[in-house]
Design an enzyme around this catalytic site. Sequence first.
Site, PDB file in Angstrom:
ATOM      1  N   ASN A  87     -11.984  -3.357   0.490  1.00 38.13           N
ATOM      2  CA  ASN A  87     -10.845  -3.642   1.356  1.00 38.13           C
ATOM      3  C   ASN A  87     -11.273  -4.155   2.716  1.00 38.13           C
ATOM      4  OD1 ASN A  87      -8.228  -3.560   2.630  1.00 38.13           O
ATOM      5  ND2 ASN A  87      -8.796  -1.570   3.481  1.00 38.13           N
ATOM      6  N   GLU A  88     -11.817  -3.266   3.519  1.00 46.14           N
ATOM      7  CA  GLU A  88     -11.999  -3.582   4.934  1.00 46.14           C
ATOM      8  C   GLU A  88     -13.395  -3.133   5.363  1.00 46.14           C
ATOM      9  OE1 GLU A  88      -8.419  -3.134   8.016  1.00 46.14           O
ATOM     10  OE2 GLU A  88      -9.550  -1.293   7.812  1.00 46.14           O
ATOM     11  N   CYS A 117      -6.602   0.806   2.938  1.00 47.23           N
ATOM     12  CA  CYS A 117      -7.609   1.876   2.944  1.00 47.23           C
ATOM     13  C   CYS A 117      -7.485   2.793   1.736  1.00 47.23           C
ATOM     14  CB  CYS A 117      -7.484   2.700   4.212  1.00 47.23           C
ATOM     15  SG  CYS A 117      -7.976   1.804   5.687  1.00 47.23           S
ATOM     16  N   GLU A 161       0.862  -1.187   0.000  1.00 45.56           N
ATOM     17  CA  GLU A 161       0.000   0.000   0.000  1.00 45.56           C
ATOM     18  C   GLU A 161       0.892   1.229   0.000  1.00 45.56           C
ATOM     19  OE1 GLU A 161      -2.766   0.371   3.304  1.00 45.56           O
ATOM     20  OE2 GLU A 161      -3.778   2.025   2.270  1.00 45.56           O
TER      21      GLU A 161
HETATM   22  O1  AHR Z   1      -2.106  -1.421   6.977  1.00 45.03           O
HETATM   23  C1  AHR Z   1      -2.598  -0.164   7.324  1.00 45.03           C
HETATM   24  C2  AHR Z   1      -4.111  -0.104   7.225  1.00 45.03           C
HETATM   25  O2  AHR Z   1      -4.687  -0.966   8.157  1.00 45.03           O
HETATM   26  C3  AHR Z   1      -4.704  -0.557   5.923  1.00 45.03           C
HETATM   27  O3  AHR Z   1      -4.702   0.441   4.977  1.00 45.03           O
HETATM   28  C4  AHR Z   1      -6.097  -0.912   6.304  1.00 45.03           C
HETATM   29  O4  AHR Z   1      -6.657  -1.884   5.451  1.00 45.03           O
HETATM   30  C5  AHR Z   1      -5.970  -1.358   7.736  1.00 45.03           C
HETATM   31  O5  AHR Z   1      -6.888  -0.737   8.529  1.00 45.03           O
END
Ligand code: AHR
Length: 661
Positions: free
Chosen positions: A379-380, A248, A48
């Site tokens: 993603n999350e 994120c 990322e």
């Molecule tokens: O790894 C850092 C962040 O942690 C990532 O962007 C997210 O997916 C998670 O909350």
Amino acid sequence: MIQQRLTKAIGLSLMLNAFLAVGQTDLEVDINNKIAEIQPTMYGVFFEDINFAADGGLYAEMIKNRSFEFTVDPFLGWIQPNSDRHSFNNNSGIGSIVKYADNPGNTNFIRVKVNNDQGYQLINEGFRGMGIKEGESYNLYLSAAKHSGNISKINVQFIGENNVVLGETSVDVTSSDWTDYTAQITANKTLAKAKLKFTFEGTGEIDLDMISLFPVDTWKGREKGLRKDLVQLLYDLDPGFLRFPGGCIVEGRTLARRYQWKKTVGPIENREVLVNRWNTEFSHRLTPDYYQSFGLGFFEYFQLSEDLGAEPLPILSCGMACQFNSGELVPMDELDPYIQDAIDLIEFANGSIDTPWGKLRNEMGHSEPFNLKYIGVGNEQWGPDYIDRYKVFGQAIKAKYPDMIIVSGSGPFPDGDYFEYGMEELKKLNAEIIDEHYYRSPEWFRENATRYDSYDRKGPKIFAGEYAAQSVAIASPENKNNWECAFSEAAFITGLERNAEVVNLTSYAPLMAHEEGWQWTPDMIWFNNLQSYGTANYQVQKLFSTNRGTDLISVTSAGKDLTGQNELYASAVTDSGTNEVIVKVVNTSNQSQEVAINLKGKKVYKKGELIVLKSEHLEDENSFENPDKIVPVTAEIQNRGGKLSVELQPYSVSVFKFKIR
Ligand code: AHR
């Protein structure tokens, strides 16, 4: 039991230690008892653009704000000596920002006005400086057009403290039409914080854009490529997959700031610069100069996956902005463009060169498909809004590409309501692979080595997609990549490996951090403008990944898996390629412990290898000053008739390897 004492090898002290040993632990390894395949994707990397991982890191561009597109201040990164840089715009400051009539990807350029021949200067400060190495050459690129008068030459110099010149070159400007110029500059000194200075010969006005500087010596020597040392660290991990672009960053703080892959492919000058979502995420680590140039875009991610021998694993926005931020939602009846992005991405990666997106891939230099097999939806995210969106994405992707494996997500936490709800719903929908995230204490990692022992073997496969032990608290700026975190992760990984039947992919997160440009810690790899190193956590990942094997076999103590008895943890595999049996044992106690290993089921060669990763203190870390403090040490080891007894060192991860006869 006949016990063969470990052969002592040079460089590895197997004689230990002041602590009292606890009783012996017997381990039975059944080479014939193949439980499951270890997927080649078992150990991968999660990338990322956080902590300057892409711009300012892996992407080797040395000029910050090369095209004057930073929205908060188009001159960020640029210095006009002896003047407030914000005076650029007032015309007396000589440089001003001009908008192209029609260039949506790249809206701005700079017009430099030189009133006299005293040598107007423009300096780029780089990403917390520029790392230059003595004797190494750097390629300069810029687009220029004479606007009025006659500025005929641009002199370009590396400068250090007190403006000392550390290398120079020049560009003759010949045209009043936009023209691309290149030059090469060689550094005469090594410096982590050099700058690049431009001075102009003649008077008049000249337009400049896309001012770039890259080392000649990039990964695979690619022009405008990636930083060699950082890719090498990834390559050495032998990752089974590369997940990109996050994290994120996929979601964005708002939908407008989500990651849009289509804006990251094609000519780099047309890729729309976007503020990085980590820019202002943490008030304690504000990074106002953090933008995404997308020079490292989806083509480059696919290419990197190929270079690493890793399966590409792109994750796309599912029409939900980060729920920790705005939580903006695309209405269900307006999702089509988002779904189309996913469908088109598959065509970009795999389509024939006669298809529109396959054609672009070909034009970018890759006629062959990238052989994309996995795609992530969101993603999350959590809650019913995610499940609703996952369903329609899943149906649309499968309708066109039935073999594509879809990765779904269980939210940001490894337990609790969001997690329970997500898992239950995704199971009902027969999700193929579910991504779980755990940022927890080192104790949690040790205690959760059994996490997957009772997971439904017929249920969705697990992608342990983001995890890292947090020494203080989630994303606390005080978190350390210390040895306790690393060996606790190792203990946990034995649990992932023992459950390879359900756990098919795993990755530590975040992957990289710039010493001065980071927002989130801990991180697996740290770098500055000249150096980089793998943390103790990196060494753990590497040890497991490069010894992943092909088949899980059983290793038991008194008929049970070793999941914390005497603070010991174990897993074992065979490797059909190398014809080896590989046993991993983690000692998380502060005492040396005697372990008797019985390799049964098949005969093994007498001599083998023992790799030990250890450190004395829980708080020990690798660092720029001492990058090799915690690195594996390899020694020869012997068994007799498949049996051996060893003293495991306190706080250690040991890997035993024997060739099978
Ligand atoms: O790894 C850092 C962040 O942690 C990532 O962007 C997210 O997916 C998670 O909350």
